[in-house]
Design an enzyme around this catalytic site. Structure first.
Site, PDB file in Angstrom:
ATOM      1  CB  VAL A  10      -0.877   0.133   0.962  1.00 24.85           C
ATOM      2  CG1 VAL A  10      -2.117  -0.955   0.875  1.00 24.85           C
ATOM      3  CG2 VAL A  10      -0.102  -0.083   2.411  1.00 24.85           C
ATOM      4  CB  SER A  11       0.757   4.321  -1.932  1.00 23.08           C
ATOM      5  OG  SER A  11       0.683   3.749  -3.186  1.00 23.08           O
TER       6      SER A  11
END
Length: 196
Positions: A10-11
């Site tokens: 996930v960023s």
């Protein structure tokens, strides 16, 4: 022993990885073999990903929810795909794109061609989406600035105390660092204010 690993990314720390974890479990990846990074996909300097590259062995399988979880840069995705599948001889399965499944034994030339072609197309799409997002962000910022929207923290007010300390600084009675500390600002900010 052949191991099936899952890679989740996930960023940001605020984003939720549950959707990817559920997909890994549904595929049959055990929790102890799921590696996760909470970092941008702009490059491959991610701790869990680097650990994964160190531990995968020939005959293992790497499962990804989608190709953009691997990365967003076209050339780097292609390069990492080659490292995993050719150098490490590890299979890759991309759950959102069944054509990107290198587990099939004795694949014919057409199957290999289609898989490689799909990888290149999806990697290209991942990178162009990143570039479009950046462009949209810049256009949004420019439009907001044109409407007078201010970005960043509001400027600090220069109080009477600043002007007193400025006089003391200019007459060499106090240092910039001391004056800045008394105002609760950085000394470079104090010096910039004095110069303005």
């Amino acid at each position: 022993m052949n191991t099936t690993y899952g890679y989740v990314r996930v960023s940001t720390k605020d984003q939720n990885e549950d959707r990817q974890i559920i997909a890994m479990h549904e595929f049959g990846v055990e929790d102890k073999y799921i590696l996760m990074d909470k970092l941008s996909g702009k490059d491959f300097n991610r701790p869990a990903y680097q650990r994964l590259i160190q531990i995968i062995e020939p005959g293992d399988t790497l499962v990804l929810k989608s190709i953009d979880r691997l990365g967003r840069d076209y050339e780097e995705i292609i390069d990492q795909w080659r490292i995993i599948t050719k150098d490490h001889q590890t299979a890759i399965v991309v759950l959102d794109m069944p054509l990107l499944d290198t587990r099939r034994k004795n694949k014919d030339l057409t199957g290999i061609f289609i898989s490689d072609l799909m990888l290149q197309i999806l990697s290209y799409v991942a990178q162009t989406e990143r570039e479009f997002n950046h462009q949209r962000q810049q256009e949004g910022i420019a439009a907001a600035k044109a409407k007078g929207v201010q970005f960043g923290r509001p400027a600090k007010e220069r109080t009477d105390q600043f002007y007193q300390l400025k006089e003391m600084y200019e007459s060499n009675k106090i240092s910039a660092r001391t004056a800045a500390k008394m105002l609760g600002i950085h000394h470079k900010t104090f010096l910039r204010w004095v110069a303005e």
